[in-house]
Motif scaffolding. Structure first.
Motif, PDB file in Angstrom:
ATOM      1  N   ALA A 150       0.833  -1.210   0.000  1.00  0.00           N
ATOM      2  CA  ALA A 150       0.000   0.000   0.000  1.00  0.00           C
ATOM      3  C   ALA A 150       0.867   1.260   0.000  1.00  0.00           C
ATOM      4  O   ALA A 150       0.538   2.245  -0.660  1.00  0.00           O
ATOM      5  CB  ALA A 150      -0.927  -0.003   1.216  1.00  0.00           C
ATOM      6  N   TRP A 151       1.997   1.210   0.677  1.00  0.00           N
ATOM      7  CA  TRP A 151       2.827   2.411   0.764  1.00  0.00           C
ATOM      8  C   TRP A 151       3.451   2.776  -0.570  1.00  0.00           C
ATOM      9  O   TRP A 151       3.504   3.940  -0.944  1.00  0.00           O
ATOM     10  CB  TRP A 151       3.925   2.242   1.819  1.00  0.00           C
ATOM     11  CG  TRP A 151       3.338   2.296   3.190  1.00  0.00           C
ATOM     12  CD1 TRP A 151       3.222   1.265   4.062  1.00  0.00           C
ATOM     13  CD2 TRP A 151       2.749   3.449   3.830  1.00  0.00           C
ATOM     14  NE1 TRP A 151       2.589   1.690   5.214  1.00  0.00           N
ATOM     15  CE2 TRP A 151       2.293   3.021   5.101  1.00  0.00           C
ATOM     16  CE3 TRP A 151       2.547   4.781   3.459  1.00  0.00           C
ATOM     17  CZ2 TRP A 151       1.665   3.885   6.000  1.00  0.00           C
ATOM     18  CZ3 TRP A 151       1.921   5.637   4.356  1.00  0.00           C
ATOM     19  CH2 TRP A 151       1.489   5.190   5.607  1.00  0.00           C
ATOM     20  N   ARG A 152       3.937   1.734  -1.276  1.00  0.00           N
ATOM     21  CA  ARG A 152       4.512   2.036  -2.594  1.00  0.00           C
ATOM     22  C   ARG A 152       3.451   2.621  -3.518  1.00  0.00           C
ATOM     23  O   ARG A 152       3.687   3.600  -4.212  1.00  0.00           O
ATOM     24  CB  ARG A 152       5.029   0.753  -3.238  1.00  0.00           C
ATOM     25  CG  ARG A 152       6.318   0.290  -2.661  1.00  0.00           C
ATOM     26  CD  ARG A 152       6.897  -0.697  -3.642  1.00  0.00           C
ATOM     27  NE  ARG A 152       7.862  -1.547  -2.985  1.00  0.00           N
ATOM     28  CZ  ARG A 152       8.525  -2.502  -3.600  1.00  0.00           C
ATOM     29  NH1 ARG A 152       8.288  -2.751  -4.871  1.00  0.00           N
ATOM     30  NH2 ARG A 152       9.404  -3.223  -2.965  1.00  0.00           N
ATOM     31  N   LEU A 153       2.276   1.969  -3.519  1.00  0.00           N
ATOM     32  CA  LEU A 153       1.193   2.462  -4.383  1.00  0.00           C
ATOM     33  C   LEU A 153       0.835   3.900  -4.019  1.00  0.00           C
ATOM     34  O   LEU A 153       0.601   4.735  -4.900  1.00  0.00           O
ATOM     35  CB  LEU A 153      -0.040   1.574  -4.253  1.00  0.00           C
ATOM     36  CG  LEU A 153       0.065   0.183  -4.855  1.00  0.00           C
ATOM     37  CD1 LEU A 153      -1.266  -0.541  -4.719  1.00  0.00           C
ATOM     38  CD2 LEU A 153       0.458   0.241  -6.329  1.00  0.00           C
ATOM     39  N   LEU A 366      -6.428   1.875  -4.132  1.00  0.00           N
ATOM     40  CA  LEU A 366      -5.122   1.222  -4.008  1.00  0.00           C
ATOM     41  C   LEU A 366      -5.117   0.182  -2.897  1.00  0.00           C
ATOM     42  O   LEU A 366      -4.415  -0.824  -2.969  1.00  0.00           O
ATOM     43  CB  LEU A 366      -3.978   2.242  -3.886  1.00  0.00           C
ATOM     44  CG  LEU A 366      -3.796   3.123  -2.657  1.00  0.00           C
ATOM     45  CD1 LEU A 366      -3.008   2.408  -1.580  1.00  0.00           C
ATOM     46  CD2 LEU A 366      -3.061   4.393  -3.072  1.00  0.00           C
ATOM     47  N   LEU A 367      -5.975   0.395  -1.888  1.00  0.00           N
ATOM     48  CA  LEU A 367      -6.062  -0.615  -0.827  1.00  0.00           C
ATOM     49  C   LEU A 367      -6.739  -1.899  -1.326  1.00  0.00           C
ATOM     50  O   LEU A 367      -6.574  -2.961  -0.743  1.00  0.00           O
ATOM     51  CB  LEU A 367      -6.822  -0.052   0.379  1.00  0.00           C
ATOM     52  CG  LEU A 367      -6.049   0.999   1.191  1.00  0.00           C
ATOM     53  CD1 LEU A 367      -6.950   1.611   2.256  1.00  0.00           C
ATOM     54  CD2 LEU A 367      -4.809   0.384   1.842  1.00  0.00           C
ATOM     55  N   HIS A 371      -4.603  -4.587   1.429  1.00  0.00           N
ATOM     56  CA  HIS A 371      -5.346  -4.801   2.676  1.00  0.00           C
ATOM     57  C   HIS A 371      -6.834  -5.069   2.482  1.00  0.00           C
ATOM     58  O   HIS A 371      -7.435  -5.796   3.253  1.00  0.00           O
ATOM     59  CB  HIS A 371      -5.164  -3.593   3.613  1.00  0.00           C
ATOM     60  CG  HIS A 371      -3.729  -3.343   3.935  1.00  0.00           C
ATOM     61  ND1 HIS A 371      -2.964  -4.242   4.636  1.00  0.00           N
ATOM     62  CD2 HIS A 371      -2.893  -2.322   3.609  1.00  0.00           C
ATOM     63  CE1 HIS A 371      -1.723  -3.777   4.752  1.00  0.00           C
ATOM     64  NE2 HIS A 371      -1.661  -2.620   4.123  1.00  0.00           N
ATOM     65  N   TRP A 372      -7.414  -4.449   1.492  1.00  0.00           N
ATOM     66  CA  TRP A 372      -8.858  -4.616   1.290  1.00  0.00           C
ATOM     67  C   TRP A 372      -9.195  -5.585   0.156  1.00  0.00           C
ATOM     68  O   TRP A 372     -10.307  -5.566  -0.348  1.00  0.00           O
ATOM     69  CB  TRP A 372      -9.517  -3.265   0.958  1.00  0.00           C
ATOM     70  CG  TRP A 372      -9.564  -2.293   2.086  1.00  0.00           C
ATOM     71  CD1 TRP A 372      -9.100  -2.481   3.364  1.00  0.00           C
ATOM     72  CD2 TRP A 372     -10.104  -0.964   2.060  1.00  0.00           C
ATOM     73  NE1 TRP A 372      -9.298  -1.366   4.114  1.00  0.00           N
ATOM     74  CE2 TRP A 372      -9.915  -0.407   3.348  1.00  0.00           C
ATOM     75  CE3 TRP A 372     -10.730  -0.187   1.072  1.00  0.00           C
ATOM     76  CZ2 TRP A 372     -10.320   0.887   3.668  1.00  0.00           C
ATOM     77  CZ3 TRP A 372     -11.139   1.102   1.391  1.00  0.00           C
ATOM     78  CH2 TRP A 372     -10.939   1.627   2.678  1.00  0.00           C
ATOM     79  N   SER A 373      -8.238  -6.394  -0.234  1.00  0.00           N
ATOM     80  CA  SER A 373      -8.504  -7.208  -1.425  1.00  0.00           C
ATOM     81  C   SER A 373      -9.662  -8.186  -1.210  1.00  0.00           C
ATOM     82  O   SER A 373     -10.306  -8.616  -2.162  1.00  0.00           O
ATOM     83  CB  SER A 373      -7.248  -7.948  -1.871  1.00  0.00           C
ATOM     84  OG  SER A 373      -6.836  -8.811  -0.844  1.00  0.00           O
ATOM     85  N   ASP A 374      -9.939  -8.527   0.026  1.00  0.00           N
ATOM     86  CA  ASP A 374     -11.049  -9.457   0.274  1.00  0.00           C
ATOM     87  C   ASP A 374     -12.360  -8.750   0.558  1.00  0.00           C
ATOM     88  O   ASP A 374     -13.395  -9.386   0.720  1.00  0.00           O
ATOM     89  CB  ASP A 374     -10.733 -10.356   1.472  1.00  0.00           C
ATOM     90  CG  ASP A 374      -9.572 -11.260   1.150  1.00  0.00           C
ATOM     91  OD1 ASP A 374      -9.381 -11.548  -0.047  1.00  0.00           O
ATOM     92  OD2 ASP A 374      -8.843 -11.640   2.092  1.00  0.00           O
ATOM     93  N   VAL A 375     -12.298  -7.430   0.680  1.00  0.00           N
ATOM     94  CA  VAL A 375     -13.531  -6.707   0.982  1.00  0.00           C
ATOM     95  C   VAL A 375     -14.313  -6.545  -0.310  1.00  0.00           C
ATOM     96  O   VAL A 375     -14.003  -5.705  -1.144  1.00  0.00           O
ATOM     97  CB  VAL A 375     -13.222  -5.314   1.570  1.00  0.00           C
ATOM     98  CG1 VAL A 375     -14.508  -4.618   2.006  1.00  0.00           C
ATOM     99  CG2 VAL A 375     -12.257  -5.434   2.727  1.00  0.00           C
ATOM    100  N   GLU A 376     -15.319  -7.389  -0.475  1.00  0.00           N
ATOM    101  CA  GLU A 376     -16.054  -7.365  -1.737  1.00  0.00           C
ATOM    102  C   GLU A 376     -17.537  -7.174  -1.502  1.00  0.00           C
ATOM    103  O   GLU A 376     -18.073  -7.596  -0.482  1.00  0.00           O
ATOM    104  CB  GLU A 376     -15.844  -8.687  -2.483  1.00  0.00           C
ATOM    105  CG  GLU A 376     -14.458  -8.797  -3.066  1.00  0.00           C
ATOM    106  CD  GLU A 376     -14.313 -10.002  -3.959  1.00  0.00           C
ATOM    107  OE1 GLU A 376     -15.212 -10.863  -3.938  1.00  0.00           O
ATOM    108  OE2 GLU A 376     -13.298 -10.067  -4.678  1.00  0.00           O
ATOM    109  N   PHE A 383     -11.990  -1.015  -5.985  1.00  0.00           N
ATOM    110  CA  PHE A 383     -11.429  -0.602  -7.273  1.00  0.00           C
ATOM    111  C   PHE A 383     -12.349  -1.019  -8.417  1.00  0.00           C
ATOM    112  O   PHE A 383     -12.675  -0.215  -9.282  1.00  0.00           O
ATOM    113  CB  PHE A 383     -10.044  -1.230  -7.451  1.00  0.00           C
ATOM    114  CG  PHE A 383      -9.417  -1.012  -8.803  1.00  0.00           C
ATOM    115  CD1 PHE A 383      -8.707   0.138  -9.075  1.00  0.00           C
ATOM    116  CD2 PHE A 383      -9.535  -1.974  -9.802  1.00  0.00           C
ATOM    117  CE1 PHE A 383      -8.115   0.340 -10.318  1.00  0.00           C
ATOM    118  CE2 PHE A 383      -8.948  -1.775 -11.056  1.00  0.00           C
ATOM    119  CZ  PHE A 383      -8.237  -0.622 -11.308  1.00  0.00           C
ATOM    120  N   SER A 384     -12.780  -2.286  -8.421  1.00  0.00           N
ATOM    121  CA  SER A 384     -13.560  -2.677  -9.587  1.00  0.00           C
ATOM    122  C   SER A 384     -14.957  -2.089  -9.555  1.00  0.00           C
ATOM    123  O   SER A 384     -15.546  -1.871 -10.613  1.00  0.00           O
ATOM    124  CB  SER A 384     -13.560  -4.178  -9.847  1.00  0.00           C
ATOM    125  OG  SER A 384     -13.928  -4.884  -8.752  1.00  0.00           O
TER     126      SER A 384
END
Ligand code: PHE
Length: 454
Positions: A150-153, A366-367, A371-376, A383-384
């Motif tokens: 997340a920090w790099r992004l 970006l999260l 970190h939030w990739s499972d928050v759907e 993002f999507s």
């Protein structure tokens, strides 16, 4: 009748600058990142054909409508819609169309800046030789190392947003026009260099048959919808970017000729991007349908194995960054113009404020990669959702309303007057497309998406 209005933000020094700036808005991640991978996901040639049809029958007429509304209103989309509705004796609710556009632009800018940030990062990765002899796994791991942090992004996203707000803060002639005059020629030169390189080193035959030999067996209702959404996204339609650029267009320029040039350039560049990317992808036996990672994961493997791939690979990402930059400027401009008009803010203040807002929303995007990739919600992450809502729903809806406004609600005389091609066959063709073809196309595709046609 209102006399010729002038924009308080200034205007382009000539119609050529409008063409450069509007082409700069149109050519972006949509052409170089999105078009090739969407084509890859939808089976190649047949999708390209449907896409071209959407551009010609729906995109170009709506683009002309947007430009004419902007030039007649001479203000930000919200205020142009408000004053034109008033002038034509229509409901003031039409201003919400301006709001819809500004909201869509804001949403797009938020995730656009995140992806553009990847492109900036990749200039350094590829140029630094990270992909020399890389395997498929190593390239995937590199992409994940970036998107997983997340920090790099955040760093790259922030840098890109500052670059965008910086140009917009400098105003129409001092910022937008200068950027278009310097960056667009650079973009064309880079593109030609990279296509030549791809033809010389990759499998151009494979790329041509993939892009231009239609196979309709892979086309579904969803691909038609994707083609229309892509046409709106790529031509920057339905959200006021072209409207605000039109509001800075000198009064004596012919809208159809100007818009024709912009649409042709945009489409041509999407094809060229395909001709830059697929020869390399096929030359290495890689997968064309690999989705959003196509240029970041797949293409970089090819660059990693080719003579001077480090140099040309870095140039490719410079190209992608420049293209994204001139588009992001046009996403921010409508909001900034509106803030300046409504609150009498300085451009600097308005750009900083709006840029910060879009940046904040972008943090959610970006999260989504870490970190939030499972928050759907219903199978999509933040993002999507942003991408889906803006591209597939808000832009076509905005475009539909623009077509209805220009085709059915504005007086015929006003549009004849503003388009500047007289009242002959050309005008009637445009009117037919805007009144009937474009709305039916958009509505049919919406209904299809809702499953109405089974
Ligand atoms: N047309 C831009 C692209 O292809 C994206 C964009 C959409 C810009 C809408 C402005 C408005 O990347």
């Amino acid at each position: 009748m209102a006399g010729p209005r002038e924009s308080i933000h200034g205007q382009w020094s000539s119609r050529w600058v409008f063409i450069l700036a509007a082409t700069g808005s149109a050519i972006g991640l949509g052409n170089i990142w999105r078009f090739p991978y969407i084509t890859g996901e939808n089976g190649g040639g047949a999708f390209v054909l449907i896409y071209l049809l959407c551009v010609a029958a729906v995109g170009i007429p709506i683009m002309m409508a947007e430009t004419l509304i902007g030039r007649r209103g001479r203000r930000s989309p919200i205020n142009s819609m408000r004053s034109l509705a008033e002038e034509e004796g229509l409901s003031s609710n039409w201003r919400y169309l301006g709001w819809l556009g500004v909201a869509a632009g804001f949403l797009i800018l938020s995730f656009y800046s995140v992806v553009a940030g990847w492109s900036v990062a990749y200039i350094f990765y590829v140029g630094g030789g990270v992909f020399a002899d890389a395997t498929v796994e190593a390239s995937g791991a590199q992409f994940e190392a970036l998107t997983g942090s997340a920090w790099r992004l955040l760093g790259w996203h922030s840098l890109f947003m500052v670059m965008t707000a910086f140009v917009v803060a400098r105003g129409v002639q001092g910022g937008l026009e200068k950027a278009a005059k310097w960056l667009m020629p650079a973009l064309f030169v880079l593109l030609i260099v990279i296509v030549a390189y791809a033809i010389a080193t990759g499998d151009i035959g494979g790329a041509i048959s993939y892009l231009f030999e239609p196979d309709f067996s892979e086309v579904t209702g969803a691909s038609v919808m994707a083609a229309l959404g892509q046409a709106f996204f790529s031509l920057s339609l339905g959200m006021g970017a072209i409207m605000i650029y039109g509001s800075y267009l000198p009064a004596d320029s012919s809208i159809p000729r100007t818009i024709g040039a912009v649409a042709v350039c945009d489409t041509f560049v999407a094809m060229l991007a395909g001709l830059a990317i697929f020869p390399l992808v096929f030359g290495f036996g890689l997968e064309p349908g690999s989705g959003p990672g196509l240029v970041f994961v797949t293409l970089t493997i090819a660059f990693g194995h080719m003579p001077a791939g480090q140099l040309f690979g870095a140039l490719f990402f410079v190209l992608l960054t420049v293209a994204a930059w001139t588009s992001a400027i046009s996403l921010l401009e409508p909001v900034v113009a509106w803030l300046v008009e409504s609150f009498r803010w300085s451009r600097r203040r308005a750009s900083a404020f709006a840029g910060f807002g879009a940046w904040l929303l972008g943090v959610g995007s970006l999260l989504s990669f870490n970190h939030w990739s499972d928050v759907e919600l219903m199978g999509r992450n933040f993002f999507s959702w942003c991408e889906f809502l803006s591209t597939t729903a808000m832009l076509p809806a905005g475009g539909l309303l623009i077509a209805i406004f220009a085709g059915w609600r504005m007086a015929r005389g006003s549009t004849v007057d503003e388009l500047g091609i007289g009242d002959g066959i050309l005008y009637s063709t445009w009117r037919l497309l805007v009144q009937v073809v474009a709305p039916i196309g958009v509505i049919a595709i919406f209904l299809n998406a809702l499953g109405v046609f089974g």
